[in-house]
Design an enzyme around this catalytic site. Structure first.
Site, mmCIF file in Angstrom:
data_model
loop_
_atom_site.group_PDB
_atom_site.id
_atom_site.type_symbol
_atom_site.label_atom_id
_atom_site.label_comp_id
_atom_site.label_asym_id
_atom_site.label_seq_id
_atom_site.Cartn_x
_atom_site.Cartn_y
_atom_site.Cartn_z
ATOM 1 N N ASN A 99 0.923 -1.057 -0.025
ATOM 2 C CA ASN A 99 0.236 0.114 -0.029
ATOM 3 C C ASN A 99 0.950 1.205 0.124
ATOM 4 O OD1 ASN A 99 -1.753 2.248 0.262
ATOM 5 N ND2 ASN A 99 -2.838 0.965 2.145
ATOM 6 N N ARG A 144 -2.464 -2.229 -3.582
ATOM 7 C CA ARG A 144 -3.798 -1.246 -3.265
ATOM 8 C C ARG A 144 -3.624 -0.229 -4.290
ATOM 9 N NH1 ARG A 144 -5.390 3.234 0.979
ATOM 10 N NH2 ARG A 144 -7.649 3.194 0.277
ATOM 11 N N HIS A 159 -13.374 2.298 -0.987
ATOM 12 C CA HIS A 159 -13.284 1.259 0.195
ATOM 13 C C HIS A 159 -14.142 -0.072 -0.553
ATOM 14 C CE1 HIS A 159 -13.739 4.618 3.566
ATOM 15 N NE2 HIS A 159 -12.319 4.293 3.288
ATOM 16 N N ARG A 165 -12.531 14.882 7.008
ATOM 17 C CA ARG A 165 -13.392 15.299 5.859
ATOM 18 C C ARG A 165 -14.884 15.515 6.056
ATOM 19 N NH1 ARG A 165 -11.671 9.938 3.222
ATOM 20 N NH2 ARG A 165 -9.602 10.139 2.748
ATOM 21 N N GLU A 204 -8.331 -5.798 4.584
ATOM 22 C CA GLU A 204 -8.136 -5.405 3.410
ATOM 23 C C GLU A 204 -6.787 -6.287 2.521
ATOM 24 O OE1 GLU A 204 -9.558 -1.122 2.085
ATOM 25 O OE2 GLU A 204 -8.846 -1.234 4.422
#
Length: 371
Positions: free
Chosen positions: A7, A66, A155, A214, A356
């Site tokens: 990642n 990823r 996601h 956010r 993940e």
């Protein structure tokens, strides 16, 4: 098959080495671009040393990356070649903080191990099943045709993994329901028969829920107002992505700190939890309708798996759906998939841990075997 999962960030590289369900090594290289780790190639040298120590005489069979944005082209994991790398790079404008770092990681692996099979696993891929009525914005068609402005969703790797886990827990072939992935970034997805049919994140990961830093959904006219008041493009980007959400409301993006402050009577923290849980509850209600009646509501990711008080704040607003948490089950700390609702609940409320890296490793192994 031994899989290295990468990642890549602009200044960091997170990795994990897996063989099936076993994690053989993992770590994080930070401050890439500084003196000790000048670039991603140097970061990979460090990873190589750590992995060699963990594996001994064995070696890596493939690398899974990823990749945040796959645009409209990529609906499943793909074996990487030069053309695929360039295609990912062409999507940089849609994910300027993420895709360039992924491309850098891919090229660093290619330079270091030219014959190593590499697979790209896309966060957006799971949402390629969205019907057009869900992914279209009500703006002139030219903006979609020229700039690709539409809802992509993110996601997806986590939502797909959790959907499978929820189906297994319920004893169903495929899951129909609502999944809330709640971490510093947060999204909620409507899943029908194992496929994503709507999701809260949109053109970018900014849309939708209140997140750590956010804003989530906001009236676009606020941005026009602030531009007229002298805010720059960079000011607005920082405002919406880095200083809003829980941080903007409560002063911190750490849900644990927010919950502790709320329990101590901090009005700002209490408001932050109320705003975030109310926003999520509205989405859950809408997505319950979208899927034609949910088999279950699923919480996952860091906050979803661990913040029982926040789960309770959300479900307390869903009484109209007939949901009811078991206080004892909700308070339990466990890393296993489990039901946290009462027997009287209209449908189950579940916690299904996400993984993940496991999903990326599994997808990588499947692609390599097929190829």
């Amino acid at each position: 098959m031994i899989i290295l999962v990468i990642n890549s960030g602009s200044s960091s590289l997170k990795y994990q080495v897996r063989e099936g369900d076993d994690v053989l090594a993992e770590g994080l290289v930070e401050r890439i671009g500084e003196a000790e780790v000048p670039d991603h190639a140097a970061a990979l040298d460090r990873v190589d040393r750590d992995v060699a120590t963990a594996l001994g005489d064995r070696g890596i069979d493939a690398v899974g990356h990823r990749v945040v944005h796959g645009g409209e082209r990529f609906s499943e994991p793909v074996l990487i070649d030069n053309e695929i790398t360039r295609a990912i790079e062409r999507l940089n404008p849609l994910a300027p903080l993420h895709n360039p770092a992924a491309v850098t990681g891919i090229r660093a692996i290619t330079d270091k191990w030219p014959d190593m099979p590499q697979v790209a696993v896309f966060d957006t891929a799971f949402h390629r099943t969205l019907p057009e009525r869900a992914w279209r914005y009500a703006v002139p068609d030219e903006l979609y045709r020229k700039y690709g402005i539409r809802r992509y969703g993110f996601h997806g790797t986590s939502h797909a993994y959790v959907a499978r886990g929820a189906a297994e827990l319920l004893g169903e072939k495929a899951f129909t329901g609502v999944i809330a992935h709640l971490g510093n970034g947060a999204s909620v997805t409507a899943v029908r028969a194992g496929e994503s049919i709507d999701t809260s994140m949109g053109f970018t990961p900014l849309e939708g829920l209140v997140m750590g830093t956010r804003s989530g959904d906001i009236d676009p006219s606020i941005l026009l107002f602030l531009l007229r008041e002298g805010y720059s493009e960079q000011d607005l980007d920082t405002l919406l992505n880095r200083t809003s959400g829980l941080k903007g409301l409560a002063g911190t993006n750490d849900m644990r700190s927010v919950a502790e402050a709320a329990a101590s009577g901090d009005d700002r923290a209490t408001l932050a939890i109320e705003v975030a849980s109310y926003r999520l509850a509205k989405y859950i209600g809408g997505y319950h309708v979208a899927v034609g009646g949910a088999q279950a509501l699923v919480f996952t990711a860091g906050i979803g798996e661990n913040a029982g008080d926040f789960r309770a704040a959300v479900v307390s607003k869903l009484g109209a759906l007939g949901l009811e948490l078991d206080e004892g089950l909700n308070a339990e700390r466990s890393k296993k998939a489990r039901t946290i609702s009462t027997a009287a609940s209209a449908f189950p409320v579940l916690v299904v841990p996400t993984d993940e890296e496991a999903a990326i490793a599994g997808a990588t192994a499947d692609v390599v075997r097929r190829s």
